[in-house]
Design a protein around this motif. Sequence first.
Motif, PDB file in Angstrom:
ATOM      1  N   ARG A 136      57.233  94.025  33.615  1.00 25.65           N
ATOM      2  CA  ARG A 136      58.282  93.001  33.565  1.00 25.65           C
ATOM      3  C   ARG A 136      59.309  93.271  34.661  1.00 25.65           C
ATOM      4  O   ARG A 136      59.746  94.409  34.854  1.00 25.65           O
ATOM      5  CB  ARG A 136      58.976  92.975  32.211  1.00 25.65           C
ATOM      6  CG  ARG A 136      60.087  91.929  32.105  1.00 25.65           C
ATOM      7  CD  ARG A 136      60.463  91.660  30.664  1.00 25.65           C
ATOM      8  NE  ARG A 136      59.393  90.928  29.980  1.00 25.65           N
ATOM      9  CZ  ARG A 136      59.413  90.642  28.693  1.00 25.65           C
ATOM     10  NH1 ARG A 136      60.438  90.973  27.946  1.00 25.65           N
ATOM     11  NH2 ARG A 136      58.407  89.998  28.128  1.00 25.65           N
ATOM     12  N   LEU A 187      57.077  94.942  25.282  1.00 27.49           N
ATOM     13  CA  LEU A 187      57.976  94.720  26.422  1.00 27.49           C
ATOM     14  C   LEU A 187      59.330  94.204  25.949  1.00 27.49           C
ATOM     15  O   LEU A 187      60.385  94.654  26.415  1.00 27.49           O
ATOM     16  CB  LEU A 187      57.347  93.719  27.395  1.00 27.49           C
ATOM     17  CG  LEU A 187      56.278  94.257  28.349  1.00 27.49           C
ATOM     18  CD1 LEU A 187      55.600  93.115  29.083  1.00 27.49           C
ATOM     19  CD2 LEU A 187      56.882  95.240  29.348  1.00 27.49           C
ATOM     20  N   ILE A 235      53.852  89.308  39.781  1.00 32.78           N
ATOM     21  CA  ILE A 235      55.214  89.088  39.254  1.00 32.78           C
ATOM     22  C   ILE A 235      56.034  88.285  40.248  1.00 32.78           C
ATOM     23  O   ILE A 235      56.787  87.379  39.885  1.00 32.78           O
ATOM     24  CB  ILE A 235      55.901  90.444  38.951  1.00 32.78           C
ATOM     25  CG1 ILE A 235      55.286  91.074  37.704  1.00 32.78           C
ATOM     26  CG2 ILE A 235      57.404  90.264  38.742  1.00 32.78           C
ATOM     27  CD1 ILE A 235      55.832  92.430  37.356  1.00 32.78           C
ATOM     28  N   GLY A 265      51.673  96.391  30.441  1.00 28.89           N
ATOM     29  CA  GLY A 265      52.523  95.227  30.657  1.00 28.89           C
ATOM     30  C   GLY A 265      53.618  95.560  31.657  1.00 28.89           C
ATOM     31  O   GLY A 265      54.202  96.657  31.611  1.00 28.89           O
ATOM     32  N   THR A 287      56.774  88.405  34.004  1.00 29.22           N
ATOM     33  CA  THR A 287      55.987  89.297  33.158  1.00 29.22           C
ATOM     34  C   THR A 287      54.512  89.166  33.513  1.00 29.22           C
ATOM     35  O   THR A 287      53.994  88.059  33.650  1.00 29.22           O
ATOM     36  CB  THR A 287      56.202  88.964  31.671  1.00 29.22           C
ATOM     37  OG1 THR A 287      57.589  89.078  31.358  1.00 29.22           O
ATOM     38  CG2 THR A 287      55.428  89.923  30.795  1.00 29.22           C
ATOM     39  N   LEU A 299      53.374  92.047  24.773  1.00 29.54           N
ATOM     40  CA  LEU A 299      54.621  91.290  24.978  1.00 29.54           C
ATOM     41  C   LEU A 299      55.705  91.737  24.014  1.00 29.54           C
ATOM     42  O   LEU A 299      56.880  91.867  24.391  1.00 29.54           O
ATOM     43  CB  LEU A 299      54.349  89.789  24.804  1.00 29.54           C
ATOM     44  CG  LEU A 299      53.636  89.085  25.958  1.00 29.54           C
ATOM     45  CD1 LEU A 299      53.294  87.658  25.573  1.00 29.54           C
ATOM     46  CD2 LEU A 299      54.505  89.099  27.208  1.00 29.54           C
TER      47      LEU A 299
END
Length: 924
Positions: free
Chosen positions: A257, A60, A237, A255, A243, A57
Amino acid sequence: MQILGYWVYIKLKDMSLRKKTLVIVLGVVVVALVYVVLISQLIILKGFRNLEREQVLRNLDRAEKVLETKLSSLSLLNRDWAFLDDAYGFVQEVNDEFVSANLADTTFADASLNLIAFFDSDANKVYLKTFDLENKKEITAFQGLEGHFEKGKPLISHKDKDSKVSGIISLPSGPFLVSSYPILTSDGKGPIAGSLIMGSFLTDKEIKNLGSVAEISLGFFKFEEALSKFPEMVKDISTSNSTVIKAQTSEAISGFRLIKDIYGNSSFILQVDGNRSIFQEGLVSINYFIMLFFIIGLVLIFLSYTFLNKFILSPIFSIEEDMKKIISERNFSGRISYQSKDEMGKLSEGFNQMLTTLEELRLETEKSRGNLSVKVSEIENKNKELEETREAMVKLLQDEKMLKEELEEERDRIKLIISSMGEGLLVIDNNHNLEMINPVAEELLQVEEKEVIGKRWSEIVTTLKNQGVTPIKERSFSKAISKRRTIITQLNDDHYYRTKKGKIFPVISVTAPLITSEGEIIGAVKVFNDATEEKEAKAVIERKVEERTRQLRMARDKISQGWLQLQEEKARLTASINNIPLGFFIIDKDHNILILNPSMEEILGRKDFEWDYNSLRDRLKQGKISLEDLCAHCRTDKSPYGIEEMNFENKILRIISVPIIMPEKDEVIGSGVLVEDITEAKILERSKDEFFSIASHELRTPLTAIRGNTSLIKEYYWNKFKDKELKGMFNDIHESSERLIEIVNDFLDLSRLEQNRMMFNKETFDLIGMIKDVLVELKLSASLKGLYLNFNPRLKTKVRVIADKERVMQVLINLVGNAIKFSVKGGATLDIAKKGSEVEISIADTGRGISLANQKLLFRKFQQAGESLYTRDTTKGTGLGLYISKLILENMGGKIRLVKSKPKIGSVFAFTLPLAKGGAEVLN
């Protein structure tokens, strides 16, 4: 568990003491080992996974931050250019000097730009240049770029000086960073001259560089590309959040997003890859820990068993042998042979003493044990009560502290929201004492909070109406509390406030009662504003309109009087005609101009000119006005003929042609033409409409802020409010702001429609599918009132029409909403039918119906079909819904009508839309 415990007990009961000891020690170690394994898997390993997820995270967020930084640099450069006097002048008048000095190829290369575009305030392209940074040369416009520059698109439509657009769009060539600012002068003033747009491609090389800056492995994909490459990730998503983090293998994790474009559409997927070193290290550490615990457990088993056997079991067995010998021989004079200073030795000594003083010791022991048990029990009970009391006190103090902190935090947050409002806000209690006042109200009323809190409202401000003091019982606070409803004071109500310092100003306000959940009124809240500017603007417009109307009526009266007395008062009439402010000329049947006044010469733009029929005809023809048609209509029909509005160069004219008839012969001998320059009147009318539109916009801005702030409070802080009365106050504020925003939106739609500024995006779509979508949306509202919504069309196939789908939905929602609103039982039934080249949609309800006398009020502005203007339900509408629907449908080639209506039975409304080619097929 009971069965297992019983089985263990049975198995252990007949075992020797050594076996029991070994089994118990081994069982304890095994149970401890199982717990260690479970804890390591469920807690420790889960913690490593959370650390791994938090790292992804952070990566990202770091990648998105780097992307936002690049976009911010582009926006900053765009803003610097947009706020230049040279750019302001360039949009208004294109010049080559600005292009050569500022828009050379080196500018694009130095700033890493692929696009610079200028558009004027009418969304017309002034200048556009696209540049290939790799080959360092100008190229043709990128494919798909023109679609973002259409009129009405956000990149070229800036409503005010503070508006801007910055973000990313999807082009066939790849992701494109774009920024748009309104073009203003260097000091940031308007009016807005147009829009400046800058943009650059986010290439693979740029993405790689961004990954290097953030020190991460970075990927950037179009949404469609990511859907085929990572279908499960994109699905997660789309259905959950923006995310998603997923472990690809035991050694890799990724990851994803969602990145949205400037229109709010899902356009791109940002991917960050990383290794699972944290998870692997955690797994190895746990395995080592389990192995170490297992080895330690084996050692503990061995040591525990050896120790117990040597120091506990062997003395016990020795004492047991001596006891058996004493019992078997019944020799109570015998003694235990084991001697030691430890517990076993003391045990032997105790047995020896017990043999000689057994009876005495038994009696004393029982007596002591009884007394001791009572005392121990009393002490334990007191200790337990003291401990419970202490824990309760600590918990109570902690709760009190937390509650105090939360209340102080909520009080500060509410005070900050109220202080940031652009309108004055007051709160009073049932005794009309002031409880709260925000800074805007302090400034308007020329008071300070510490001086007026606790004082009566009537002691702070005097309310004036019609130049007289309003009694306390007639003031809005008193009405709101006594009538238990919201009181709205509008500009036309002529309300004024007079402060203690003598300041008098007009006000517009909304006063609402504060009602608890039990229905008790505890006071009222007022939101008000100084309406001085609106009052003065309205007065100026009304005076100008009244003056122009008066002049027009005077001119018409003069012409009418002069025309009837033409034969006998020609000289006086000629003088009057020459002095009237309207253009006027007379042509006889032979096309001779008998008279043409100075005002007409001024309108034509030529004074002291000898006008004849041909020169007048040619001059009017330049403005596309046919003199022949004006004269011919009068001679043929022998009746007045007029053109209400005609553009003539930079003027707007109203033309009336009247036949001159000889009464004796009923013969047309000529025509009198009256030409009025209504340019200024039209400007005034447009100014009035613009004032109405601007006022609506200005109302929507603070109302949107109120609704946004109350929505945030309800979404994030609602559970922190413990006071039900305060919750009720916020609910009232939120619902009132939503209602007022709906009214303002109706006013804005009305303004756009009447000024022909509303855009209609006509398209071909399925009408039946759209109707079903609307009914699904309104089904909840109907079910809450116990009403039905039926739709069983006679046209079973798809019905395709040509219209603006969103506007048709607006009309249908309004009509079905009215049916729900005005029905107490029953419901509404919808149907469609083909009518030639059109399709008719009908809505039949079981509402209260409309009387024949009130049906004529339908489809008019600010009209409802109630029995009286004073009893109409203003909480359910402004009277604009049907009027707006009528204008929308007429702009799309359709019509709306009331088919039939009977009081207490119901009404049937219908509207038509043009069918697309082959749009419907009637099935038997």
